[in-house]
Design an enzyme around this catalytic site. Structure first.
Site, PDB file in Angstrom:
ATOM      1  N   ASN A   1      -5.334  12.385   0.864  1.00  0.00           N
ATOM      2  CA  ASN A   1      -4.414  11.537   1.625  1.00  0.00           C
ATOM      3  C   ASN A   1      -5.254  10.784   2.656  1.00  0.00           C
ATOM      4  OD1 ASN A   1      -1.668  10.657   2.168  1.00  0.00           O
ATOM      5  ND2 ASN A   1      -1.831  11.750   4.107  1.00  0.00           N
ATOM      6  N   LYS A   2      -4.601   9.972   3.446  1.00  0.00           N
ATOM      7  CA  LYS A   2      -5.278   9.118   4.422  1.00  0.00           C
ATOM      8  C   LYS A   2      -6.307   9.880   5.249  1.00  0.00           C
ATOM      9  CE  LYS A   2      -5.009   5.676   4.630  1.00  0.00           C
ATOM     10  NZ  LYS A   2      -6.016   4.794   3.947  1.00  0.00           N
TER      11      LYS A   2
ATOM     12  N   ARG B   1       0.864  -1.179   0.000  1.00  0.00           N
ATOM     13  CA  ARG B   1       0.000   0.000   0.000  1.00  0.00           C
ATOM     14  C   ARG B   1       0.900   1.228   0.000  1.00  0.00           C
ATOM     15  NH1 ARG B   1       2.472   1.922   3.678  1.00  0.00           N
ATOM     16  NH2 ARG B   1       0.941   3.585   3.741  1.00  0.00           N
ATOM     17  N   GLY B   2       0.266   2.417  -0.081  1.00  0.00           N
ATOM     18  CA  GLY B   2       1.043   3.638  -0.272  1.00  0.00           C
ATOM     19  C   GLY B   2       1.101   3.919  -1.764  1.00  0.00           C
TER      20      GLY B   2
ATOM     21  N   GLN C   1      -1.747   2.517  10.103  1.00  0.00           N
ATOM     22  CA  GLN C   1      -0.478   2.574   9.346  1.00  0.00           C
ATOM     23  C   GLN C   1       0.605   3.320  10.132  1.00  0.00           C
ATOM     24  OE1 GLN C   1      -3.487   3.208   8.015  1.00  0.00           O
ATOM     25  NE2 GLN C   1      -3.593   2.688   5.861  1.00  0.00           N
TER      26      GLN C   1
ATOM     27  N   ASP D   1      -2.113  10.792  -2.013  1.00  0.00           N
ATOM     28  CA  ASP D   1      -2.505   9.735  -2.954  1.00  0.00           C
ATOM     29  C   ASP D   1      -2.881  10.309  -4.312  1.00  0.00           C
ATOM     30  OD1 ASP D   1      -3.031   8.590  -0.128  1.00  0.00           O
ATOM     31  OD2 ASP D   1      -2.829   6.886  -1.491  1.00  0.00           O
TER      32      ASP D   1
HETATM   33  O1  MRU Z   1      -4.465   3.185   2.416  1.00  0.00           O
HETATM   34  P1  MRU Z   1      -2.980   3.395   2.267  1.00  0.00           P
HETATM   35  O2  MRU Z   1      -2.182   2.853   3.391  1.00  0.00           O
HETATM   36  O3  MRU Z   1      -2.492   2.940   0.912  1.00  0.00           O
HETATM   37  O4  MRU Z   1      -2.826   4.979   2.299  1.00  0.00           O
HETATM   38  C1  MRU Z   1      -1.556   5.528   2.157  1.00  0.00           C
HETATM   39  C2  MRU Z   1      -1.522   6.994   2.309  1.00  0.00           C
HETATM   40  O5  MRU Z   1      -2.514   7.650   2.511  1.00  0.00           O
HETATM   41  C3  MRU Z   1      -0.170   7.632   2.132  1.00  0.00           C
HETATM   42  O6  MRU Z   1      -0.046   8.764   2.936  1.00  0.00           O
HETATM   43  C4  MRU Z   1      -0.003   8.046   0.672  1.00  0.00           C
HETATM   44  O7  MRU Z   1      -0.248   6.962  -0.173  1.00  0.00           O
HETATM   45  C5  MRU Z   1       1.342   8.569   0.405  1.00  0.00           C
HETATM   46  S1  MRU Z   1       2.539   7.277   0.412  1.00  0.00           S
HETATM   47  C6  MRU Z   1       4.051   7.883   0.042  1.00  0.00           C
END
Ligand code: MRU
Length: 347
Positions: free
Chosen positions: A248-249, A47-48, A197, A238
């Site tokens: 973002n998250k 993920r990320g 996370q 994202d």
């Molecule tokens: O749901 P996830 O864990 O994939 O979400 C990740 C995020 O929101 C990160 O902050 C984002 O992808 C940036 S990663 C460099």
């Protein structure tokens, strides 16, 4: 610094570090089909945003390297189908669509190559996406480090570190860079409910790198800001719209409001592969809805009464006006974002 590798191409397969099991177990799974690679993204083994893009690129390479064909162009329909499968795995991070499009467009451009050259070229393109992402993270680190005030207390949310990228990280890049330079640095790590996370991944990789950190629950951010203990906030993204709105998250928008209320700068760190110039503002970013079980259950234990409805939008959008700067591999972009991002993306 020992880097954890989220994804890699090894012996004809895609190796994925299963982040669902961190920090307790470091398990690596190898996948040789597009369906399995897509499932590893959907189920958040990887993920990320940038790491998802790299993984999808390797998924496209799998088809090119192993697909049955007499000539290179025979593989285009399978590559188109793989792109559809991979693109359906998660909706918000644009790096996924960016990577599959780049791989498909490259395949179309190279289809007249002899088959074995084509297979090699497609793998090399996926490896280039990975290598470029790592280089972009290092550059983000270099551009972002001077933005961290001397006292060095940074708050971050979710995981935008080496685990979320090809390595080093976006939001964690400036932090790692400051640490490498011997600067005083301390990170408040938001736990990041509901998927944790921050607690599971960011705390894990910062601790491993020897960066001082304090884990906090998400609802403690205002407490520490109010006491003047947070010097800046750095988060990843994202998807960034053409006007600078950044998805973002979930919880990032709330942090931005808090930072603004306390006069603390909040920076978004992301490579240009996260910037989506096709959409004008953040309202057009698709927000993933994840299972309510991830809210009602914690570490396998039910924490809410049976039958309670729980919402779970996995991302939110921070309006550009709350963002002090966007740190990307080309430098730091500030408001007015619409013109600054347009210039950046043309250059
Ligand atoms: O749901 P996830 O864990 O994939 O979400 C990740 C995020 O929101 C990160 O902050 C984002 O992808 C940036 S990663 C460099």
């Amino acid at each position: 610094m020992e880097q954890l590798q989220s994804v890699a191409w090894r012996d004809g397969g895609v190796r994925v570090l299963d982040q669902r099991l961190l920090p307790q177990h470091e398990v690596v799974n190898t996948y040789t089909t597009v369906a399995d690679v897509a499932e590893s993204i959907r189920s958040m083994q990887v993920r990320g945003a940038p790491a998802i893009g790299c993984t999808a690129a390797y998924g496209m390479a799998l088809v090119a390297v192993h697909g049955a064909a007499h000539q290179s162009s025979d593989l285009l329909p399978a590559l188109a189908a793989a792109r559809v499968t991979l693109d359906a795995s998660r909706p918000t991070a644009v790096n996924l669509f960016w990577a599959t499009r780049r791989m498909y467009d490259y395949a179309v451009a190279q289809q007249s190559l002899p088959l074995s050259d084509f297979r090699q070229a497609m793998l090399a393109e996926a490896e280039a996406i990975f290598a470029e992402d790592l280089a972009m993270c290092m550059a983000i680190g270099r551009h972002g480090e001077p933005l961290i005030p001397a006292r060095g207390n940074v708050l971050t949310h979710c995981n935008a570190g080496g685990l979320a990228t090809a390595g080093y990280g976006t939001a964690l890049g400036p932090i790692y860079r400051a640490h490498e330079l011997g600067r005083t640095i301390h990170v408040f790590v938001d736990e990041t409910r509901p998927y944790l996370q921050g607690a599971r991944l960011t705390a894990f990789e910062l601790q491993r790198a020897g960066v001082p950190l304090t884990l906090i629950t998400d609802n403690m951010a205002a407490y520490f800001m109010g006491r003047g203990l947070v010097d800046c906030v750095i988060v990843g993204a994202d998807r960034i719209a053409a006007n600078g709105d950044a998805a973002n998250k979930i919880g990032t928008y709330g942090l931005a409001v808090l930072a603004h209320a306390h006069g603390i700068p909040m920076y978004v760190a992301a490579p240009t592969s996260t910037i989506d110039m096709r959409i004008s503002d953040g309202s057009m970013i698709p927000i993933e809805e994840r299972s309510s079980d991830e809210v009602t259950m914690l570490a396998g234990q039910r924490i809410a009464p049976v039958g309670v409805h729980a919402a779970h939008p996995a991302f939110d959008v921070t309006p550009a006006r709350l963002i002090a700067g966007i740190i990307c591999e080309k430098g730091v972009v500030t408001a007015p974002y619409e013109s600054a991002l347009a210039t950046l993306m043309q250059g």
